[in-house]
Design an enzyme around this catalytic site. Structure first.
Site, PDB file in Angstrom:
ATOM      1  N   SER A  73       0.807  -1.316  -0.031  1.00 43.13           N
ATOM      2  CA  SER A  73      -0.068  -0.080   0.003  1.00 43.13           C
ATOM      3  C   SER A  73       1.124   1.291  -0.067  1.00 43.13           C
ATOM      4  CB  SER A  73      -1.030   0.073   1.294  1.00 43.13           C
ATOM      5  OG  SER A  73      -0.169   0.427   2.242  1.00 43.13           O
ATOM      6  N   SER A 124       1.008   3.709   2.304  1.00 41.70           N
ATOM      7  CA  SER A 124       0.824   4.514   3.425  1.00 41.70           C
ATOM      8  C   SER A 124       2.158   4.980   4.095  1.00 41.70           C
ATOM      9  CB  SER A 124       0.366   3.690   4.707  1.00 41.70           C
ATOM     10  OG  SER A 124       0.994   2.644   4.755  1.00 41.70           O
ATOM     11  N   LYS A 133       5.440   0.765   9.578  1.00 42.52           N
ATOM     12  CA  LYS A 133       5.225   2.178   9.816  1.00 42.52           C
ATOM     13  C   LYS A 133       6.383   2.607  10.185  1.00 42.52           C
ATOM     14  CE  LYS A 133       0.630   1.650   8.823  1.00 42.52           C
ATOM     15  NZ  LYS A 133       0.102   2.171   7.950  1.00 42.52           N
ATOM     16  N   SER A 189      -2.948   6.544   5.861  1.00 40.03           N
ATOM     17  CA  SER A 189      -2.423   5.719   6.786  1.00 40.03           C
ATOM     18  C   SER A 189      -3.333   5.479   7.926  1.00 40.03           C
ATOM     19  CB  SER A 189      -0.934   6.110   7.191  1.00 40.03           C
ATOM     20  OG  SER A 189      -0.346   5.162   8.026  1.00 40.03           O
TER      21      SER A 189
END
Length: 278
Positions: free
Chosen positions: A40, A42, A119, A226
């Site tokens: 993705s 994010s 992250k 996100s």
């Protein structure tokens, strides 16, 4: 009989070789490096959809989350880390544990779904985290921000899931130029990284999050795209992440493909091969 015995022995040796290879690969993945494919956007622009990297599992030591999960629901394979190493779950400790640093890009196990997420580590145990008008505040102090131009990409399907990017410059047609504001964010320990902005939304205005002991607070660099610690686990976010759920640190991109398959060599991003993750 000699020919049959020879054939039988060759078959057994082949099976043994395959088993040994799988065991070696499993040990290597469990103890040292785990492959991770970015699915993705994010973490744009730090990590793009289609980036392939190896996660350093030695950085923070080992816990039940260090055991590999094998999820291929299309063919009915769903082996979770807890199925293999669940006996070590629950004490929030690690073997040969090391402390992560603010600003690390970390792969961790989602506390509820068990899926692997990636992250940036923003909040340490005991920190108070808040986002005010789009600006990250840590322990009551805003982080450093410096405008750094624009992040531009084509409006087109990205990756195997054919995801389309969100744009700050409004709805953009296929083939158009999708733009986001770009800033350099400086964390209290001096770590600098790029963050992107799409628009004003609820996640730009939060309450104060007090990070519990033994837990961490994560955010994506593509801040408005996100699902991270700003959103509770029950609401589809990440919430606070326990120490034992950390899998490893992302240090370097090995390979990158902009297409729907890594086999499409004409979509390879050669300028991202072996690029350090900052």
């Amino acid at each position: 009989m000699a020919a049959k015995e020879k054939t039988g022995n060759a078959f057994v040796e082949t099976i043994k070789t395959v088993v040994y290879a799988l065991l070696i690969a499993g040990i290597f993945r469990t103890l040292f490096f785990q492959p991770f494919w970015i699915p993705s956007g994010s973490m744009k622009e730090t990590l793009l959809i289609g980036d392939f990297l190896f996660v350093n599992k030695m950085a923070y030591g080992y816990s039940y989350a260090s055991c590999p999960s094998v999820m291929v629901p299309q063919i009915g394979i769903e082996i979770d880390a807890k199925d293999i190493c669940g006996v070590f779950d629950g004490d929030n400790n690690r073997l040969f544990g090391g402390d992560p640093e603010r600003g690390d890009v970390v792969v961790f196990r989602h506390p509820v779904s068990g899926r692997d997420y990636i992250k940036r580590l923003i909040g340490l145990p005991g920190d108070k985290i808040q986002v005010k008008d789009g600006v990250l505040n840590i322990n009551g102090e805003p982080v450093g921000l410096q405008d750094a131009g624009l992040f531009e990409e084509a409006m087109a399907p990205q990756g195997p899931q054919a995801l389309r990017p969100r744009c700050e410059n409004g709805p953009v047609g296929v083939g158009g130029n999708c733009v986001k504001s770009r800033q350099i964010e400086t964390l209290p320990n001096g770590v600098e990284h790029v963050i992107l902005n799409i628009g004003d939304q609820q996640s730009d205005h939060t309450g104060v999050y007090s990070v519990p002991e033994g837990n961490y607070f994560f955010m994506g660099d593509n801040r408005d795209n996100s699902a991270d610690s700003r959103l509770a686990q029950q609401a589809g976010g990440v919430g606070f992440v326990p120490y034992e759920n950390l899998i490893g640190r992302a240090d370097r991109i090995v390979f990158s493909s902009a297409g729907s398959s890594m086999l499409y060599f004409w979509t390879w991003r050669s300028n991202r091969f072996f690029k350090a993750v900052r």
